[in-house]
Write a protein that holds these residues in place. Structure first.
Motif, PDB file in Angstrom:
ATOM      1  N   TRP A 101     -29.428 -20.171  76.307  1.00 37.87           N
ATOM      2  CA  TRP A 101     -28.991 -21.053  77.392  1.00 37.87           C
ATOM      3  C   TRP A 101     -27.483 -21.021  77.526  1.00 37.87           C
ATOM      4  O   TRP A 101     -26.766 -20.918  76.528  1.00 37.87           O
ATOM      5  N   GLY A 102     -27.034 -21.136  78.749  1.00 35.58           N
ATOM      6  CA  GLY A 102     -25.611 -21.198  79.010  1.00 35.58           C
ATOM      7  C   GLY A 102     -25.183 -22.606  79.405  1.00 35.58           C
ATOM      8  O   GLY A 102     -26.026 -23.473  79.657  1.00 35.58           O
ATOM      9  N   GLN A 103     -23.890 -22.813  79.452  1.00 34.16           N
ATOM     10  CA  GLN A 103     -23.362 -24.081  79.945  1.00 34.16           C
ATOM     11  C   GLN A 103     -23.541 -24.129  81.457  1.00 34.16           C
ATOM     12  O   GLN A 103     -23.546 -23.114  82.115  1.00 34.16           O
ATOM     13  N   GLY A 104     -23.691 -25.317  81.965  1.00 34.17           N
ATOM     14  CA  GLY A 104     -24.009 -25.466  83.365  1.00 34.17           C
ATOM     15  C   GLY A 104     -22.796 -25.595  84.262  1.00 34.17           C
ATOM     16  O   GLY A 104     -21.660 -25.695  83.808  1.00 34.17           O
ATOM     17  N   THR A 105     -23.088 -25.608  85.540  1.00 30.13           N
ATOM     18  CA  THR A 105     -22.078 -25.831  86.561  1.00 30.13           C
ATOM     19  C   THR A 105     -22.588 -26.925  87.496  1.00 30.13           C
ATOM     20  O   THR A 105     -23.757 -26.929  87.873  1.00 30.13           O
ATOM     21  N   GLN A 106     -21.715 -27.842  87.853  1.00 29.16           N
ATOM     22  CA  GLN A 106     -22.109 -28.996  88.650  1.00 29.16           C
ATOM     23  C   GLN A 106     -22.192 -28.637  90.128  1.00 29.16           C
ATOM     24  O   GLN A 106     -21.266 -28.063  90.695  1.00 29.16           O
ATOM     25  N   VAL A 107     -23.300 -29.015  90.733  1.00 26.93           N
ATOM     26  CA  VAL A 107     -23.474 -28.900  92.176  1.00 26.93           C
ATOM     27  C   VAL A 107     -23.690 -30.307  92.725  1.00 26.93           C
ATOM     28  O   VAL A 107     -24.593 -31.016  92.265  1.00 26.93           O
ATOM     29  N   THR A 108     -22.866 -30.688  93.674  1.00 29.35           N
ATOM     30  CA  THR A 108     -22.979 -32.000  94.298  1.00 29.35           C
ATOM     31  C   THR A 108     -23.116 -31.819  95.802  1.00 29.35           C
ATOM     32  O   THR A 108     -22.267 -31.177  96.425  1.00 29.35           O
ATOM     33  N   VAL A 109     -24.186 -32.367  96.349  1.00 27.34           N
ATOM     34  CA  VAL A 109     -24.447 -32.262  97.781  1.00 27.34           C
ATOM     35  C   VAL A 109     -24.315 -33.648  98.392  1.00 27.34           C
ATOM     36  O   VAL A 109     -25.058 -34.565  98.027  1.00 27.34           O
ATOM     37  N   SER A 110     -23.364 -33.782  99.297  1.00 33.11           N
ATOM     38  CA  SER A 110     -23.128 -35.085  99.929  1.00 33.11           C
ATOM     39  C   SER A 110     -23.932 -35.195 101.223  1.00 33.11           C
ATOM     40  O   SER A 110     -24.146 -34.210 101.926  1.00 33.11           O
ATOM     41  N   SER A 111     -24.332 -36.405 101.519  1.00 27.20           N
ATOM     42  CA  SER A 111     -25.154 -36.631 102.726  1.00 27.20           C
ATOM     43  C   SER A 111     -24.296 -36.916 103.943  1.00 27.20           C
ATOM     44  O   SER A 111     -23.095 -37.108 103.843  1.00 27.20           O
TER      45      SER A 111
END
Length: 120
Positions: free
Chosen positions: A110-120
């Motif tokens: 497993w690798g470290q993650g990356t943040q995805v933020t989707v705004s409405s």
């Protein structure tokens, strides 16, 4: 080692492409997967791709919107995300496994993650 990148803040309906770079010379032997984990929720499967890149598999929630691909010459797997929704907001991580069954839920690395933020 696996390192995900490409996350960020995007408006609903937008697109992002995530990358996962792998170290080592045996990348082409590994089945690769993307997973995500939203705050307060369990980690969930997103997409997988066979070692050759011929076969792909998606969670129903992303089918038709996300595309997994890989470039074995660059030791990199990608997740192209379109028509993003607020419910896609999560930390996205990549994983690798030598198993041959694309739907198998278990991954060894497993690798470290990356943040995805989707705004409405």
């Amino acid at each position: 080692q696996l390192q995900a990148s490409g996350g960020g803040l995007v408006q609903a309906g937008g697109s992002l492409r995530l990358s996962c770079a792998a170290s080592g010379r045996t990348f082409s032997r590994y089945r690769m997967g993307w997973f995500r984990q939203a705050p307060g929720k369990e980690r969930e499967f997103v997409a997988a791709i066979t070692s050759s890149g011929v076969g792909t598999y998606y969670a129903d929630s992303v089918k038709g919107r996300f595309t997994i691909s890989r470039d074995n010459t660059k030791n990199t797997v990608y997740l192209t995300m379109k028509s993003l929704k607020p419910e896609d907001t999560a930390v996205y991580s990549c994983a690798a496994d030598l198993g041959l069954v694309i739907t198998a839920p278990f991954y060894d690395y497993w690798g470290q993650g990356t943040q995805v933020t989707v705004s409405s």
